[in-house]
Design a protein around this motif. Structure first.
Motif, PDB file in Angstrom:
ATOM      1  N   VAL A 106      17.403 -52.839   1.985  1.00  0.00           N
ATOM      2  CA  VAL A 106      18.263 -51.347   1.629  1.00  0.00           C
ATOM      3  C   VAL A 106      19.280 -51.405   2.287  1.00  0.00           C
ATOM      4  O   VAL A 106      19.467 -51.935   3.423  1.00  0.00           O
ATOM      5  CB  VAL A 106      17.114 -50.370   1.956  1.00  0.00           C
ATOM      6  N   HIS A 148      11.570 -43.874 -10.713  1.00  0.00           N
ATOM      7  CA  HIS A 148      11.044 -44.601  -9.701  1.00  0.00           C
ATOM      8  C   HIS A 148      11.645 -46.097  -9.912  1.00  0.00           C
ATOM      9  O   HIS A 148      11.966 -46.553 -10.879  1.00  0.00           O
ATOM     10  CB  HIS A 148       9.548 -44.744  -9.679  1.00  0.00           C
ATOM     11  N   VAL A 149      11.883 -46.803  -8.842  1.00  0.00           N
ATOM     12  CA  VAL A 149      12.669 -47.899  -8.764  1.00  0.00           C
ATOM     13  C   VAL A 149      11.947 -48.913  -9.446  1.00  0.00           C
ATOM     14  O   VAL A 149      12.395 -49.848 -10.013  1.00  0.00           O
ATOM     15  CB  VAL A 149      13.014 -48.289  -7.071  1.00  0.00           C
ATOM     16  N   ARG A 150      10.585 -48.838  -9.592  1.00  0.00           N
ATOM     17  CA  ARG A 150       9.807 -49.850 -10.247  1.00  0.00           C
ATOM     18  C   ARG A 150       9.956 -49.828 -11.679  1.00  0.00           C
ATOM     19  O   ARG A 150       9.749 -50.825 -12.329  1.00  0.00           O
ATOM     20  CB  ARG A 150       8.150 -49.533  -9.993  1.00  0.00           C
ATOM     21  N   ILE A 158      19.668 -45.098  -5.220  1.00  0.00           N
ATOM     22  CA  ILE A 158      18.330 -44.053  -5.150  1.00  0.00           C
ATOM     23  C   ILE A 158      19.109 -42.797  -4.782  1.00  0.00           C
ATOM     24  O   ILE A 158      19.645 -42.488  -3.844  1.00  0.00           O
ATOM     25  CB  ILE A 158      17.484 -44.463  -4.017  1.00  0.00           C
ATOM     26  N   ALA A 206      18.664 -52.201  -2.793  1.00  0.00           N
ATOM     27  CA  ALA A 206      18.944 -50.531  -3.085  1.00  0.00           C
ATOM     28  C   ALA A 206      19.798 -49.851  -2.054  1.00  0.00           C
ATOM     29  O   ALA A 206      19.727 -50.101  -0.858  1.00  0.00           O
ATOM     30  CB  ALA A 206      17.507 -49.877  -3.014  1.00  0.00           C
ATOM     31  N   ILE A 216      12.239 -54.820  -1.134  1.00  0.00           N
ATOM     32  CA  ILE A 216      13.557 -54.562  -1.618  1.00  0.00           C
ATOM     33  C   ILE A 216      14.394 -54.221  -0.443  1.00  0.00           C
ATOM     34  O   ILE A 216      14.149 -53.349   0.176  1.00  0.00           O
ATOM     35  CB  ILE A 216      13.729 -53.388  -2.639  1.00  0.00           C
ATOM     36  N   GLU A 233       9.229 -47.088   1.523  1.00  0.00           N
ATOM     37  CA  GLU A 233       8.685 -47.529   0.288  1.00  0.00           C
ATOM     38  C   GLU A 233       9.542 -48.817  -0.230  1.00  0.00           C
ATOM     39  O   GLU A 233       8.782 -49.609  -0.760  1.00  0.00           O
ATOM     40  CB  GLU A 233       8.526 -46.309  -0.514  1.00  0.00           C
ATOM     41  N   LEU A 234      10.749 -48.561  -0.296  1.00  0.00           N
ATOM     42  CA  LEU A 234      11.593 -49.807  -0.871  1.00  0.00           C
ATOM     43  C   LEU A 234      11.285 -50.941  -0.114  1.00  0.00           C
ATOM     44  O   LEU A 234      11.140 -51.998  -0.808  1.00  0.00           O
ATOM     45  CB  LEU A 234      12.961 -49.538  -0.937  1.00  0.00           C
ATOM     46  N   VAL A 240      20.319 -46.251  -0.415  1.00  0.00           N
ATOM     47  CA  VAL A 240      19.582 -45.076  -0.257  1.00  0.00           C
ATOM     48  C   VAL A 240      20.687 -43.912  -0.224  1.00  0.00           C
ATOM     49  O   VAL A 240      21.189 -43.795   0.777  1.00  0.00           O
ATOM     50  CB  VAL A 240      18.535 -45.064   0.765  1.00  0.00           C
TER      51      VAL A 240
END
Length: 285
Positions: free
Chosen positions: A88, A55-57, A9, A65, A86, A80-81, A67
């Motif tokens: 992080v 966006h990750v989706r 990200i 992920a 998900i 949000e992740l 960050v």
């Protein structure tokens, strides 16, 4: 064994370093890079064949992920992740109470959504505090000095190069936290020369006398000339009343983004085995 698909990200220097590192991983795979909607241009070099998303989706099969966004945006992105289940890894540079509050907020989010998170998985915070802690454990009584010299400009030193046993030398000056002038001298020695004798000769030179001067041996000066990364000197001097006076000295020159990326990848490898909640990074996580 299948690789764990990891999304990066952020596509700044840290994000690109993480993405590059993932290409060569045996346990992790690069699922793609998430960057700002207005910056969806293809990635450079070897990264061109990997997907870029806003966006990750939009990426398939993401299981973790990294960050790699500015510190003030990390908490929102990580939450949000985590909400999307998900796990992080992040390396936001917070200290003291701010770091504790950041950790607590991420722990609450990770615990609520039953996933794991690793905080402070970088060079600093991350590895540097661990090294400092190890120095202070090994020498319980004493003084620790940490000198940072980012972007230190090095120049050839004719005075040091004239010292017997020195093949070539680079020197740089840095102002400490209290404004004191400090010299960093890097020497490439002639075969058979002793570093201790060279250090003593430099310390006796009027150019350096009475001022803090650190002298370090390097194998090839050309490699040092090509570098433009971060410099750190970590020193621990013992003050025990009895016994020998012990000291430890670490001198390092490196690219901070490369080091932080390697730490984040190390943390990502551990994610599948971690219980839910946030964990502060340690080497033996």
């Amino acid at each position: 064994m299948s690789k764990l698909p990891v999304a990066v990200i952020g596509a700044g220097r840290l994000g690109l370093a993480c993405a590059e590192g993932l290409i060569d991983e045996t346990e992790l795979g690069l699922a793609g890079v998430v960057r700002r909607p207005g910056s969806l241009a293809p990635l450079p070099g070897r990264l061109q064949r990997f997907p870029v998303a806003s966006h990750v989706r939009e990426l398939e099969g993401v299981r973790a992920a990294l960050v790699c966004v500015p510190a003030d945006a990390v908490l929102g992105v990580a939450r949000e992740l985590l909400q999307a289940r998900i796990p992080v890894v992040e390396c936001a540079a917070f200290e003291g109470k701010a770091l504790a509050a950041h950790h607590a907020a991420l722990h609450e989010a990770a615990d609520n959504h039953r996933v794991a998170a690793v905080v402070g998985a970088g060079w600093d915070p991350g590895v540097l505090p661990l090294l400092r802690g190890a120095f202070e454990m090994l020498i319980p009584r004493g003084h620790t000095a940490l000198h940072r010299h980012p972007g230190l400009h090095l120049h050839h030193s004719a005075a040091v190069a004239a010292v017997r046993g020195v093949k070539g030398a680079l020197a740089g000056d840095y102002r400490g936290d209290q404004g004191e002038l400090q010299h960093y001298v890097y020497v490439e020695l002639e075969r058979g020369a002793e570093l201790a004798q060279v250090q003593a000769a430099i310390a006796a030179d009027p150019l350096f006398a009475g001022e803090v001067t650190q002298v370090f041996e390097v194998e090839h000066l050309s490699e040092l000339e090509e570098g433009n990364g971060l410099g750190v000197v970590l020193e621990r001097r013992g003050s025990a009343a009895h016994g020998p006076h012990q000291s430890l000295l670490l001198e390092a020159r490196f690219d901070a983004n490369t080091f932080s990326a390697r730490v984040m990848l190390d943390a990502a490898r551990k994610l599948p085995g971690l219980r839910r909640g946030a964990h502060r990074y340690t080497v033996g996580l």
